[in-house]
Structure formats: structure tokens, C-alpha cells
Design a protein around this motif. Structure first.
Motif, PDB file in Angstrom:
ATOM      1  N   ARG A 213       4.144  -0.818  -6.236  1.00  0.00           N
ATOM      2  CA  ARG A 213       3.433  -0.400  -7.451  1.00  0.00           C
ATOM      3  C   ARG A 213       2.282   0.236  -7.219  1.00  0.00           C
ATOM      4  O   ARG A 213       1.261   0.126  -8.087  1.00  0.00           O
ATOM      5  CB  ARG A 213       3.645  -1.658  -8.496  1.00  0.00           C
ATOM      6  CG  ARG A 213       4.855  -2.253  -8.852  1.00  0.00           C
ATOM      7  CD  ARG A 213       4.745  -3.134  -9.859  1.00  0.00           C
ATOM      8  NE  ARG A 213       4.305  -2.504 -11.123  1.00  0.00           N
ATOM      9  CZ  ARG A 213       4.021  -3.173 -12.294  1.00  0.00           C
ATOM     10  NH1 ARG A 213       4.215  -4.570 -12.508  1.00  0.00           N
ATOM     11  NH2 ARG A 213       3.495  -2.749 -13.383  1.00  0.00           N
ATOM     12  N   ASP A 215       0.033   3.156  -7.326  1.00  0.00           N
ATOM     13  CA  ASP A 215       0.114   4.497  -7.918  1.00  0.00           C
ATOM     14  C   ASP A 215      -1.165   5.437  -7.327  1.00  0.00           C
ATOM     15  O   ASP A 215      -1.207   6.665  -7.832  1.00  0.00           O
ATOM     16  CB  ASP A 215      -0.220   4.415  -9.542  1.00  0.00           C
ATOM     17  CG  ASP A 215      -1.410   3.588  -9.906  1.00  0.00           C
ATOM     18  OD1 ASP A 215      -2.112   3.232  -9.045  1.00  0.00           O
ATOM     19  OD2 ASP A 215      -1.684   3.196 -11.175  1.00  0.00           O
ATOM     20  N   PRO A 218       1.440   6.520  -3.348  1.00  0.00           N
ATOM     21  CA  PRO A 218       2.814   6.061  -3.660  1.00  0.00           C
ATOM     22  C   PRO A 218       3.592   6.375  -2.254  1.00  0.00           C
ATOM     23  O   PRO A 218       3.064   6.570  -1.089  1.00  0.00           O
ATOM     24  CB  PRO A 218       3.136   7.068  -4.488  1.00  0.00           C
ATOM     25  CG  PRO A 218       2.377   8.212  -4.592  1.00  0.00           C
ATOM     26  CD  PRO A 218       0.829   7.761  -4.123  1.00  0.00           C
TER      27      PRO A 218
END
Length: 301
Positions: A213, A215, A218
Motif C-alpha cells: 500500500r 503510494d 509503488p
């Protein structure tokens, strides 16, 4: 075998940049510890204590963009207690208190040089150098620190037009350090290695941990590492529910707040609980790949 954590603080001259790099050295000691504060972080240390052991493996941390190596103080202390000498270098111009070079080609060029200068200083340290196993080191890099240690291990990065003085992509002049024998990458930032083959000269073993997860860096950042490097040399785990900062040491309670992203994790992720797994994985990997004393690969105490 577990030790107390000794600490010595140094300044390392970088003649190219014209600055002194703060360097903190942690190491095993039998001396008693006392409480100290490094900025907002309370640490139990034996300042300027004698080192315990010989032929100790050396590990260096490269911190992320606008950060500090103390975000991984838990891992650093664990390694020192376990018999490693740990070098925590601050990348001047790209730290939490001085971030004027962020987003520049100069910063990308400076950082790998800082690593080599800090290794030089650790190996030659008048108080600790004789206790360090010669000629080899492990590097740990988080986020932009991942870029940094890959460059120090032989990566050939390029800067983008937004970072280049003339607005054109160009290679970044870095020099590989032959003393690098292993890399640990946390959430590595790798867009400077987009050209095919940029990481082909990185031949050392790698432990890489990324969050599913994340961000900020990535999955494709980690994919670039796999693209150019023999997969048999990479121990990579994608950690379920982990975010970009989830591999850092948990922050003091007063620093945990929504407007300080490094203190935050995706809902449900247990950063403190995961530290036990992470510390054991990293120590095991480094013992296998940089310890070099005798048949069992261990240091002497």
C-alpha cells in the motif's frame, strides 16, 4: 550474545560539497548506558565507551529524502547490540533540517559519495577502526536511500529534465564502492534507473522489503530492481498492508499525528509488531553476507 550500545559522533569532511557530514557510529560495548536525547528521540547509550569485540561487521544507513537516519534507530540499535558497527550518516542538503538540495542533480551525485566518505571514516576511525572487519560493508537504504546505496553498489543513474541544470536528462557521475558486499532496501525509490541495464552492474545480494500500500514508491520501483539484477540474489517480500514509511522505527507518542506522514501506516498495520520480524530478517541476511571471521562467519568477542 547481546551487548550495550556504544556511541561516538564524528564530522566527515566532504571537500567536493564543501561541508562536514555528521556521522554517528553505534557499536557493541560492555560499558553501562545512560539516557540521551538525539533531537526528539530518547536513546539508551554509552557515549564514547570502549568497543567490545574484533573483526566486527560494518553496516551503513542511508536515509530518505529530507529525513534522518534516526528514523531507523530501532534497527540500528538492534544491530549494534548484536555485534555490528553501525554508521549513520546525514546527507547534508537533503535532511529534515536542511533540505535545500532536494530534487537536484547535485543531491543525486552527492549522496553516493557521502556513503563512501562515511565508510572511509568508519574504517579509519582512531577508536573503532581496528575493531572493524576490513574491506567490506553492508548498506541499508530507505526510499531515496535505496537509490543511494544502489548507486554505491554499481548502479548507473540518470537524472530527469526537472533535476538537470540544462533541462535535459543526463547520466549522474557516481563511483561504485568495491567495499559494498550486501544491500538492504526499504521502499526503494528507483526512477533514476529507468534506462534498461542501469542496475546490471549491481551484483551483491539484496534484501528488499516493499509495502503493498505504498503510494510514494509503488510496485514499479521494486520491479526495476528485478529487471536488471539476477533474481536469485534478491530476497524480496511485499509486506501486506504496509505503507511507504512502515519499515521505520515507531515514533515517540508525541510525534504520532496525521499531519506527520512518516508516523502513519495504513489502517490495521502493526508497525511495532512487524519490527520483530524485520529486525530478525535483516540481521540474518547481514550475518550471512558480510560477516567474515572464521568458519562460522561471526565476529570475535
Amino acid at each position: 550474545m547481546s551487548f550495550h550500545v556504544g556511541c561516538r559522533r564524528r564530522q566527515v569532511a566532504d571537500a567536493t560539497q564543501g561541508v562536514a557530514l555528521p556521522l554517528t557510529l553505534l557499536y557493541p560495548t560492555s560499558a553501562p548506558v545512560s539516557p540521551h536525547r538525539f533531537g526528539p528521540y530518547p536513546l539508551e547509550l554509552a557515549m564514547d565507551a570502549p568497543v567490545t569485540g574484533t573483526n566486527l561487521p560494518l553496516v551503513l544507513f542511508s536515509h530518505g529524502n529530507g529525513s534522518t537516519p534516526l528514523t531507523h534507530r530501532g534497527l540500528a540499535k538492534h544491530l549494534a547490540r548484536s555485534g555490528f558497527v553501525v554508521a549513520l550518516v546525514e546527507h547534508v542538503g537533503n535532511t529534515r533540517g536542511d533540505n535545500r538540495l532536494a530534487g537536484t542533480a547535485a543531491n543525486l551525485q552527492n549522496r553516493p559519495r557521502h556513503v563512501s566518505l562515511a565508510l572511509d571514516a568508519a574504517f579509519a576511525d582512531p577508536d573503532l577502526g581496528a575493531a572493524i572487519a576490513p574491506g567490506r560493508a553492508g548498506l541499508i537504504g530507505e526510499s531515496l536511500g535505496g537509490y543511494t546505496v544502489l548507486a554505491a553498489a554499481g548502479g548507473k543513474p540518470w537524472c530527469g529534465p526537472q533535476e538537470s541544470p540544462d533541462g535535459k536528462p543526463q547520466p549522474i557521475a557516481v563511483t561504485a564502492d568495491p567495499r559494498v558486499h550486501a544491500l538492504v532496501l526499504f521502499s526503494p525509490a528507483t526512477p533514476w534507473y529507468l534506462p534498461e541495464g542501469s542496475l546490471a552492474n549491481v551484483t551483491v545480494p539484496i534484501l528488499m522489503r516493499t509495502g503493498d500500500r505504498d503510494d510514494i514508491t509503488p510496485a514499479w520501483h521494486g520491479d526495476l530492481v528485478h529487471r536488471d539484477i539476477d533474481r536469485t540474489r534478491i530476497d524480496h517480500r511485499i509486506v501486506a498492508n504496509a505503507g511507504h514509511f512502515s519499515f521505520q522505527t515507531p515514533f515517540p507518542d508525541e510525534m504520532v499525528r496525521p499531519d506527520f506522514p512518516p508516523s502513519q501506516d495504513p489502517p490495521g498495520f502493526d508497525r511495532a509488531g512487524y519490527q520483530t520480524v524485520l529486525l530478525a530478517d535483516v540481521e540474518r541476511f547481514l550475518r550471512k553476507n558480510i560477516c567474515c571471521d572464521g568458519d562460522d562467519g561471526s565476529a570475535s568477542f
